[in-house]
Design a protein around this motif. Structure first.
Motif, PDB file in Angstrom:
ATOM      1  N   ASP A   4      20.580   3.401   8.682  1.00  0.00           N
ATOM      2  CA  ASP A   4      21.583   4.171   9.428  1.00  0.00           C
ATOM      3  C   ASP A   4      20.980   4.940  10.597  1.00  0.00           C
ATOM      4  OD1 ASP A   4      20.212   6.242   8.218  1.00  0.00           O
ATOM      5  OD2 ASP A   4      21.921   7.032   7.104  1.00  0.00           O
ATOM      6  N   GLY A   5      19.667   4.769  10.830  1.00  0.00           N
ATOM      7  CA  GLY A   5      19.007   5.426  11.945  1.00  0.00           C
ATOM      8  C   GLY A   5      18.342   6.736  11.606  1.00  0.00           C
ATOM      9  N   THR A   6      18.547   7.227  10.386  1.00  0.00           N
ATOM     10  CA  THR A   6      17.907   8.473   9.971  1.00  0.00           C
ATOM     11  C   THR A   6      16.388   8.302   9.978  1.00  0.00           C
ATOM     12  OG1 THR A   6      19.787   8.992   8.538  1.00  0.00           O
ATOM     13  CG2 THR A   6      17.735  10.198   8.144  1.00  0.00           C
ATOM     14  N   THR A   7      15.692   9.252  10.590  1.00  0.00           N
ATOM     15  CA  THR A   7      14.244   9.161  10.747  1.00  0.00           C
ATOM     16  C   THR A   7      13.551  10.319  10.032  1.00  0.00           C
ATOM     17  OG1 THR A   7      14.468   8.079  12.899  1.00  0.00           O
ATOM     18  CG2 THR A   7      12.352   9.094  12.422  1.00  0.00           C
ATOM     19  N   VAL A   8      12.559   9.975   9.219  1.00  0.00           N
ATOM     20  CA  VAL A   8      11.768  11.005   8.538  1.00  0.00           C
ATOM     21  C   VAL A   8      10.296  10.605   8.601  1.00  0.00           C
ATOM     22  CG1 VAL A   8      13.614  11.655   6.945  1.00  0.00           C
ATOM     23  CG2 VAL A   8      11.999   9.875   6.297  1.00  0.00           C
ATOM     24  N   THR A   9       9.425  11.607   8.615  1.00  0.00           N
ATOM     25  CA  THR A   9       7.993  11.336   8.545  1.00  0.00           C
ATOM     26  C   THR A   9       7.615  11.143   7.090  1.00  0.00           C
ATOM     27  OG1 THR A   9       7.529  12.628  10.544  1.00  0.00           O
ATOM     28  CG2 THR A   9       5.683  12.200   9.063  1.00  0.00           C
ATOM     29  N   PRO A  55       6.727   4.886  -2.113  1.00  0.00           N
ATOM     30  CA  PRO A  55       8.029   5.270  -1.544  1.00  0.00           C
ATOM     31  C   PRO A  55       8.210   6.784  -1.456  1.00  0.00           C
ATOM     32  CG  PRO A  55       8.295   3.448  -3.066  1.00  0.00           C
ATOM     33  CD  PRO A  55       6.870   3.904  -3.207  1.00  0.00           C
ATOM     34  N   ALA A  56       7.470   7.536  -2.283  1.00  0.00           N
ATOM     35  CA  ALA A  56       7.573   9.001  -2.250  1.00  0.00           C
ATOM     36  C   ALA A  56       6.619   9.623  -1.233  1.00  0.00           C
ATOM     37  CB  ALA A  56       7.285   9.566  -3.630  1.00  0.00           C
ATOM     38  N   GLY A  57       5.814   8.787  -0.562  1.00  0.00           N
ATOM     39  CA  GLY A  57       4.914   9.313   0.459  1.00  0.00           C
ATOM     40  C   GLY A  57       3.528   9.671  -0.036  1.00  0.00           C
ATOM     41  N   VAL A  58       3.165   9.228  -1.233  1.00  0.00           N
ATOM     42  CA  VAL A  58       1.832   9.504  -1.765  1.00  0.00           C
ATOM     43  C   VAL A  58       0.852   8.471  -1.207  1.00  0.00           C
ATOM     44  CG1 VAL A  58       0.411   9.712  -3.837  1.00  0.00           C
ATOM     45  CG2 VAL A  58       2.796  10.513  -3.856  1.00  0.00           C
ATOM     46  N   VAL A  59      -0.217   8.950  -0.565  1.00  0.00           N
ATOM     47  CA  VAL A  59      -1.169   8.082   0.119  1.00  0.00           C
ATOM     48  C   VAL A  59      -2.473   8.005  -0.662  1.00  0.00           C
ATOM     49  CG1 VAL A  59      -2.471   7.691   2.255  1.00  0.00           C
ATOM     50  CG2 VAL A  59      -0.176   8.719   2.340  1.00  0.00           C
ATOM     51  N   ALA A  74       0.940   9.543  12.324  1.00  0.00           N
ATOM     52  CA  ALA A  74       1.912   9.656  11.229  1.00  0.00           C
ATOM     53  C   ALA A  74       2.612   8.324  10.996  1.00  0.00           C
ATOM     54  CB  ALA A  74       2.943  10.733  11.539  1.00  0.00           C
ATOM     55  N   ILE A  75       3.102   8.146   9.780  1.00  0.00           N
ATOM     56  CA  ILE A  75       3.928   7.001   9.414  1.00  0.00           C
ATOM     57  C   ILE A  75       5.367   7.482   9.328  1.00  0.00           C
ATOM     58  CG2 ILE A  75       4.379   5.194   7.734  1.00  0.00           C
ATOM     59  CD1 ILE A  75       1.672   4.915   9.049  1.00  0.00           C
ATOM     60  N   VAL A  76       6.237   6.899  10.125  1.00  0.00           N
ATOM     61  CA  VAL A  76       7.625   7.326  10.197  1.00  0.00           C
ATOM     62  C   VAL A  76       8.520   6.244   9.595  1.00  0.00           C
ATOM     63  CG1 VAL A  76       9.532   7.890  11.757  1.00  0.00           C
ATOM     64  CG2 VAL A  76       7.231   8.788  12.205  1.00  0.00           C
ATOM     65  N   ALA A  88      14.746  -3.149   1.518  1.00  0.00           N
ATOM     66  CA  ALA A  88      15.969  -2.362   1.607  1.00  0.00           C
ATOM     67  C   ALA A  88      16.425  -2.165   3.052  1.00  0.00           C
ATOM     68  CB  ALA A  88      15.759  -1.002   0.936  1.00  0.00           C
ATOM     69  N   GLY A  89      15.657  -2.682   3.996  1.00  0.00           N
ATOM     70  CA  GLY A  89      16.034  -2.566   5.398  1.00  0.00           C
ATOM     71  C   GLY A  89      15.460  -1.367   6.114  1.00  0.00           C
ATOM     72  N   ASN A  90      14.608  -0.593   5.436  1.00  0.00           N
ATOM     73  CA  ASN A  90      13.945   0.521   6.096  1.00  0.00           C
ATOM     74  C   ASN A  90      12.838  -0.009   7.010  1.00  0.00           C
ATOM     75  OD1 ASN A  90      15.284   2.787   4.642  1.00  0.00           O
ATOM     76  ND2 ASN A  90      14.294   1.829   2.869  1.00  0.00           N
ATOM     77  N   ARG A  91      12.714   0.579   8.173  1.00  0.00           N
ATOM     78  CA  ARG A  91      11.672   0.197   9.126  1.00  0.00           C
ATOM     79  C   ARG A  91      10.605   1.285   9.131  1.00  0.00           C
ATOM     80  NH1 ARG A  91      11.658   1.118  15.104  1.00  0.00           N
ATOM     81  NH2 ARG A  91      10.044  -0.226  16.004  1.00  0.00           N
ATOM     82  N   TYR A  92       9.335   0.868   9.145  1.00  0.00           N
ATOM     83  CA  TYR A  92       8.216   1.805   9.166  1.00  0.00           C
ATOM     84  C   TYR A  92       7.429   1.595  10.453  1.00  0.00           C
ATOM     85  CZ  TYR A  92       9.412   2.183   4.244  1.00  0.00           C
ATOM     86  OH  TYR A  92      10.093   2.376   3.070  1.00  0.00           O
ATOM     87  N   ILE A  93       7.112   2.679  11.132  1.00  0.00           N
ATOM     88  CA  ILE A  93       6.390   2.599  12.392  1.00  0.00           C
ATOM     89  C   ILE A  93       5.280   3.643  12.437  1.00  0.00           C
ATOM     90  CG2 ILE A  93       8.402   1.729  13.636  1.00  0.00           C
ATOM     91  CD1 ILE A  93       8.820   4.519  14.776  1.00  0.00           C
ATOM     92  N   ALA A  94       4.299   3.374  13.278  1.00  0.00           N
ATOM     93  CA  ALA A  94       3.227   4.343  13.510  1.00  0.00           C
ATOM     94  C   ALA A  94       3.599   5.176  14.728  1.00  0.00           C
ATOM     95  CB  ALA A  94       1.912   3.616  13.753  1.00  0.00           C
ATOM     96  N   VAL A  95       3.601   6.486  14.554  1.00  0.00           N
ATOM     97  CA  VAL A  95       3.851   7.411  15.663  1.00  0.00           C
ATOM     98  C   VAL A  95       2.694   8.397  15.685  1.00  0.00           C
ATOM     99  CG1 VAL A  95       5.393   9.116  16.669  1.00  0.00           C
ATOM    100  CG2 VAL A  95       6.351   7.173  15.413  1.00  0.00           C
ATOM    101  N   GLY A  96       1.789   8.235  16.623  1.00  0.00           N
ATOM    102  CA  GLY A  96       0.588   9.056  16.628  1.00  0.00           C
ATOM    103  C   GLY A  96      -0.210   8.805  15.365  1.00  0.00           C
TER     104      GLY A  96
END
Length: 363
Positions: free
Chosen positions: A150-155, A218-222, A143-145, A133-141
């Motif tokens: 559209d640039g909206t960022t959420v943890t 996709p809902a953030g369940v790990v 956390a997975i962000v 879908a074009g979402n980018r996932y990155i490691a920040v410390g």
């Protein structure tokens, strides 16, 4: 000519022949992930820029003439400082994380299929991936962000400065040593975690306690789907199901179209089935590099490609490896000794071209 000229470039290898920002092009297959400084220019994979003495299958796509820099531009007018990570989206745009003054000074550079390089305001990260879908996932410390188109960022999961290995939802989950990432067709994210313990005070060595594979919905369940960490016990690779398996030195992660995960571990290729069964692909006795695999990539036909000691191989389910390309002796149009590329990571575009980043700061 200074050795720095070989750094900070992007090369494309097409298993038919082409390259991106010192990009290596490899005919037919690919997959998705440098350091010192040097320069980078971007060259289009076309006859006008293909040097006559370049190795078959290689062309310069970005980077490489005259020193490091930060300039945006098209083709040879762009410059890079120190590429340390690469990812590709569904539209075949490359995203290169460029290290500037320090390992924490990371800038995201976008390279279009046409070779146009721009500096993004989005955060850079050595480990990142895109979903369909074009979402980018990155490691920040720790956390997975998630960064939306559209640039909206959420943890999505984890907490920035709180490490651990707890499963859970969102901020209740914990991560330690986030490494490679990959997403499947359903939008689930997979990441590698590793843990080292350095005895105090004045540690003279650190204990590698192993690694695990985590799944994030996709809902953030790990959930931890394979591997386990044993405190203060040096990890030894072992096959098994789920947490009965052991990983030691995780260095890459991809997922195929059938939901199988492949990871490189201590030089071998490990497969994690959708049910969590972990098996190690047998080494090819005829190929010495089969025990030195660094990265794996899923080809356009769902085949498996492996990067091992500057060579790319196609890997059969039986473990038999067929060499497709070699970069260490590739002539990039420069006089000796400016020949070795030192590719350390690969991504594949929709046409089957491979793009890699190099320990010599090339992509």
């Amino acid at each position: 000519m200074d050795m720095a000229l070989q750094k900070n470039s992007i090369t494309r290898l097409a298993l038919a022949a082409t390259v991106t920002a010192l990009a290596l092009t490899a005919c037919g297959g690919g997959g998705s992930s440098g350091t010192p400084a040097g320069q980078t220019e971007v060259r289009r994979a076309q006859p006008a820029v293909v040097m006559s003495n370049m190795a078959p299958g290689l062309t310069l796509f970005a980077g490489y003439t005259g020193g490091s820099g930060t300039l945006d531009g098209t083709g040879t007018s762009a410059r890079f400082t120190g590429p340390v990570g690469i990812a590709i989206d569904a539209a075949d745009n490359l995203y290169v994380t460029d290290e500037r003054s320090s390992p924490t000074d990371l800038v995201l550079r976008k390279i279009t299929p046409g070779g146009v390089v721009t500096t993004s305001s989005a955060p850079g990260s050595q480990h990142s991936t895109f979903d369909r879908a074009g979402n980018r996932y990155i490691a920040v410390g720790s956390a997975i962000v998630k960064v939306a188109p559209d640039g909206t960022t959420v943890t999505l999961a984890g907490v920035l400065n709180a490490s651990g290995l707890n499963d859970g939802s969102g901020a209740d989950a914990r991560f330690s040593g986030i490494g490679s990432m990959a997403s499947d067709l359903a939008g689930n994210l997979y990441v590698t975690n590793t843990k080292f313990t350095c005895p105090m005070p004045k540690p003279v060595y650190c204990i590698n306690e192993g690694g695990v594979i985590r799944k994030i919905s996709p809902a953030g369940v790990v959930t931890t789907i394979a591997g386990a960490i044993v405190d203060r016990v040096e990890a030894v690779p072992a096959d098994g199901t789920g947490t009965a398996a052991r990983f030691a030195q995780l260095s890459g992660l991809v997922v195929d179209n059938e939901g199988n995960l492949f990871v490189t571990d201590s030089g071998s290729i490990r497969r994690i089935s959708p049910s969590g069964d972990v098996t190690t692909l047998p080494a090819d006795p005829a190929v010495s590099e089969s025990r030195r695999v660094q990265k794996v990539v899923v080809g356009a036909d769902n085949s498996l490609l492996a990067l091992a000691l500057d060579k790319v191989f196609r890997v059969a389910p039986s473990g038999v490896m067929t060499q497709l390309a070699e970069f260490s002796s590739a002539n990039l149009g420069l006089p000796p000794p400016f020949t070795a590329i030192g590719v350390s990571d690969l991504v594949r575009d929709s046409a089957g071209n491979l793009f890699g980043i190099s320990g010599r700061n090339a992509v």
